[in-house]
Design a protein around this motif. Structure first.
Motif, short mmCIF file in Angstrom:
data_model
loop_
_atom_site.label_atom_id
_atom_site.label_comp_id
_atom_site.label_asym_id
_atom_site.label_seq_id
_atom_site.Cartn_x
_atom_site.Cartn_y
_atom_site.Cartn_z
N VAL A 78 30.65 24.98 40.89
CA VAL A 78 31.56 25.86 40.88
C VAL A 78 32.91 25.73 39.78
N GLY A 79 32.78 24.73 38.91
CA GLY A 79 33.83 24.62 38.05
C GLY A 79 33.40 23.14 37.22
N LEU A 80 34.29 23.03 36.25
CA LEU A 80 34.39 21.62 35.59
C LEU A 80 35.89 20.94 35.67
N VAL A 81 35.88 19.76 35.69
CA VAL A 81 37.22 19.05 35.58
C VAL A 81 37.21 18.19 34.42
N GLU A 82 38.01 18.17 33.34
CA GLU A 82 38.23 17.72 32.17
C GLU A 82 39.08 16.53 32.29
N VAL A 83 38.66 15.44 31.89
CA VAL A 83 39.75 14.40 31.76
C VAL A 83 39.21 13.72 30.30
N MET A 84 40.38 13.83 29.58
CA MET A 84 40.08 13.07 28.25
C MET A 84 38.99 13.37 27.53
N LYS A 85 38.75 14.56 27.36
CA LYS A 85 37.52 15.39 26.74
C LYS A 85 36.27 15.12 27.36
N GLN A 86 36.16 14.48 28.54
CA GLN A 86 34.99 14.49 29.28
C GLN A 86 34.97 15.37 30.43
#
Length: 80
Positions: A38-46
């Protein structure tokens, strides 16, 4: 019909599409299958894919595209 919540497992920025020039994984009001992204979560370019645990319909996003999320924040609600 029971509501199902899709929650963020980690802090970061939520994205509804795989890239800025592509359509969202799921449109508001759309249906999803179990395991669908359903989506993406970005943490420090990951990037971490956020997946639905169960099938449902009439998805309603609680977080804007590119909105900040914290662990446990509700990203979307789905009618199961």
């Amino acid at each position: 019909m029971a509501e199902q919540q899709i929650v963020s497992p980690l802090p970061g920025i939520f994205y509804r599409s795989p890239s800025p020039d592509e359509p969202p994984f799921v449109e508001d009001g759309g249906s999803i299958e179990a395991g669908a992204t359903v989506g993406l979560v970005e943490v420090m370019k990951q990037f971490t894919e956020i997946k639905a645990e169960a099938a449902g319909s009439d998805i309603r996003f609680e977080v804007d595209d590119e909105g900040m999320v914290n662990p446990g924040d509700v990203i979307a609600v789905v009618q199961g």
